[in-house]
Design a protein around this motif. Structure first.
Motif, PDB file in Angstrom:
ATOM      1  N   GLY A 137      20.256  35.620  18.532  1.00  0.00           N
ATOM      2  CA  GLY A 137      20.506  35.672  20.206  1.00  0.00           C
ATOM      3  C   GLY A 137      20.548  34.055  20.458  1.00  0.00           C
ATOM      4  N   SER A 138      20.427  33.034  19.788  1.00  0.00           N
ATOM      5  CA  SER A 138      20.502  31.702  20.311  1.00  0.00           C
ATOM      6  C   SER A 138      21.595  31.016  19.914  1.00  0.00           C
ATOM      7  CB  SER A 138      19.153  30.930  20.310  1.00  0.00           C
ATOM      8  OG  SER A 138      19.201  30.817  18.792  1.00  0.00           O
ATOM      9  N   ALA A 139      21.790  29.796  19.991  1.00  0.00           N
ATOM     10  CA  ALA A 139      22.956  28.813  19.635  1.00  0.00           C
ATOM     11  C   ALA A 139      22.744  28.896  18.164  1.00  0.00           C
ATOM     12  CB  ALA A 139      23.007  27.652  20.506  1.00  0.00           C
ATOM     13  N   SER A 140      21.417  28.711  17.744  1.00  0.00           N
ATOM     14  CA  SER A 140      21.324  28.877  16.208  1.00  0.00           C
ATOM     15  C   SER A 140      22.083  29.951  15.540  1.00  0.00           C
ATOM     16  CB  SER A 140      19.708  29.294  15.979  1.00  0.00           C
ATOM     17  OG  SER A 140      19.477  29.562  14.559  1.00  0.00           O
ATOM     18  N   GLU A 141      22.120  31.040  16.246  1.00  0.00           N
ATOM     19  CA  GLU A 141      23.177  32.237  15.378  1.00  0.00           C
ATOM     20  C   GLU A 141      24.453  32.106  15.565  1.00  0.00           C
ATOM     21  OE1 GLU A 141      23.409  37.135  15.549  1.00  0.00           O
ATOM     22  OE2 GLU A 141      22.455  35.995  16.802  1.00  0.00           O
ATOM     23  N   VAL A 142      25.100  31.442  16.838  1.00  0.00           N
ATOM     24  CA  VAL A 142      26.332  30.758  17.004  1.00  0.00           C
ATOM     25  C   VAL A 142      26.830  29.983  16.333  1.00  0.00           C
ATOM     26  CG1 VAL A 142      27.659  29.580  18.609  1.00  0.00           C
ATOM     27  CG2 VAL A 142      25.984  31.406  19.544  1.00  0.00           C
ATOM     28  N   PHE A 143      25.964  29.011  15.617  1.00  0.00           N
ATOM     29  CA  PHE A 143      26.288  27.949  14.698  1.00  0.00           C
ATOM     30  C   PHE A 143      26.388  28.613  13.278  1.00  0.00           C
ATOM     31  CE2 PHE A 143      24.818  24.529  11.866  1.00  0.00           C
ATOM     32  CZ  PHE A 143      26.057  24.060  11.510  1.00  0.00           C
ATOM     33  N   TRP A 144      25.436  29.382  12.870  1.00  0.00           N
ATOM     34  CA  TRP A 144      25.427  30.216  11.593  1.00  0.00           C
ATOM     35  C   TRP A 144      26.779  30.948  11.465  1.00  0.00           C
ATOM     36  CZ3 TRP A 144      23.933  29.818   6.759  1.00  0.00           C
ATOM     37  CH2 TRP A 144      23.992  30.884   6.143  1.00  0.00           C
ATOM     38  N   ARG A 145      27.084  31.719  12.464  1.00  0.00           N
ATOM     39  CA  ARG A 145      28.238  32.563  12.143  1.00  0.00           C
ATOM     40  C   ARG A 145      29.583  31.799  12.253  1.00  0.00           C
ATOM     41  NH1 ARG A 145      27.708  37.800  13.075  1.00  0.00           N
ATOM     42  NH2 ARG A 145      25.883  38.753  13.744  1.00  0.00           N
TER      43      ARG A 145
END
Length: 320
Positions: free
Chosen positions: A131-139
């Motif tokens: 739900g954060s930019a951490s997930e945005v980057f991982w995807r």
């Protein structure tokens, strides 16, 4: 003379109290991260006060974690990443984008322990702050490099927990941003930055406001935007002084803080790149089965305050 001094002091005190009472009350929030310096500089640099705002400044583990407080007007403005803004707008249409605030140039990365390269991540447990930019980057990392998401065991780990989790061996790697990356590399033996975000994705942080509050307090919304504009100018034109304010607030080394902030482009704008980037995040959420409903772009983008303060940076067409 003593009586005169006391009279002046009383008058000054009364004027200060009156001035404070005249200021517009507002609560803003963001994460504990030097890249989010726009809010820190606006607060510690006196720009909020200069423009007539009486600001309560709240912080949390990440900006994304604070966006939900815009729902029901618990806070009035938040600086955070893309996913959280979209998801919370779909909960409460008063959560709106008022400006893009920055672009993260080399600020994100995949950190592994006892792993030599990206190939070594296969079969490993990866910590991602969902739900954060951490997930945005991982995807984006998985998609751009053509990797198979099924090759990795992704678990939800909050940003502050990532260092301890990788040290304990609960995770083998994580997707994060500074200063967590540098802190981990310095504190945990055997850790390595496997890839940063350059060439993968330029993540962006946006400022979200509660629209009902902004419309009920138009002078407050404009004062807030003017303060943010001046804070952004200070970061761009006086980077050392701005970094010192951020370092003092976060209790970080000033040199490290300035280095980390140099990896971010601070710029207020709502242009076609801003909108296209948000549209891409919407598509990413939809592909991952996390989008509750399509974004109503006419309602999500609220350019009024920025158009009033900085009209030259507002230029876009909304998706249909």
């Amino acid at each position: 003379m003593r009586r005169l001094i006391m009279t002046i002091a009383v008058l000054f005190s009364a004027l200060t109290a009156a001035s404070a009472q005249d200021r517009i009350p507002m609560t803003v929030a963001t994460g504990v991260d030097p890249s989010l310096g726009t809010f820190y500089v606006a607060n510690s640099g006196g720009f909020f006060e200069k423009h007539g705002l009486d600001v309560q400044f709240n912080t949390g583990a990440s900006g994304s974690a604070m966006v939900s407080f815009l729902v029901n007007n618990q806070v009035q403005a938040v600086l955070a990443a893309e996913q959280a803004g979209i998801q919370n707008f779909n909960i409460d249409n008063d959560v709106v984008v008022v400006t893009e605030a920055m672009q993260m140039l080399r600020y994100f990365g995949i950190v592994g322990r006892g792993i030599d390269d990206i190939e070594g991540l296969k079969g490993k447990t990866i910590g991602v702050a969902l739900g954060s930019a951490s997930e945005v980057f991982w995807r984006a990392f998985v998609n751009v490099l053509g990797l198979d998401a099924g090759d990795y065991n992704v678990i939800n780990v909050d940003l502050p927990e990532m260092i301890a989790a990788i040290e304990r061996g609960n995770i083998d790697a994580f997707s994060s941003w500074e200063p967590w990356i540098s802190r981990t590399l310095n504190a945990v033996p055997g850790t390595k930055l496997l890839r940063d975000n350059e060439g993968i994705i330029t993540t962006r942080n946006f400022i979200y406001m509660n629209k009902s509050w902004a419309e009920a307090n138009p002078e407050g919304a404009l004062a807030f935007m003017r303060a943010i504009d001046e804070a952004t100018d200070m970061i761009r034109n006086q980077p050392q002084e701005a970094a010192a304010l951020v370092a003092s607030f976060l209790q970080l080394d000033p040199g490290l803080t300035q280095d980390l902030m140099s990896k971010v482009n601070y710029e207020l704008r709502l242009d076609q790149e801003s909108i296209d980037h948000l549209k891409m995040i919407e598509e990413q959420l939809a592909a991952g089965g996390q989008l509750t409903k399509p974004v109503d772009w006419q309602r999500f983008i609220y350019s009024g305050p920025l158009s009033e303060v900085k009209p030259e940076v507002v230029d876009f067409e909304l998706p249909q």
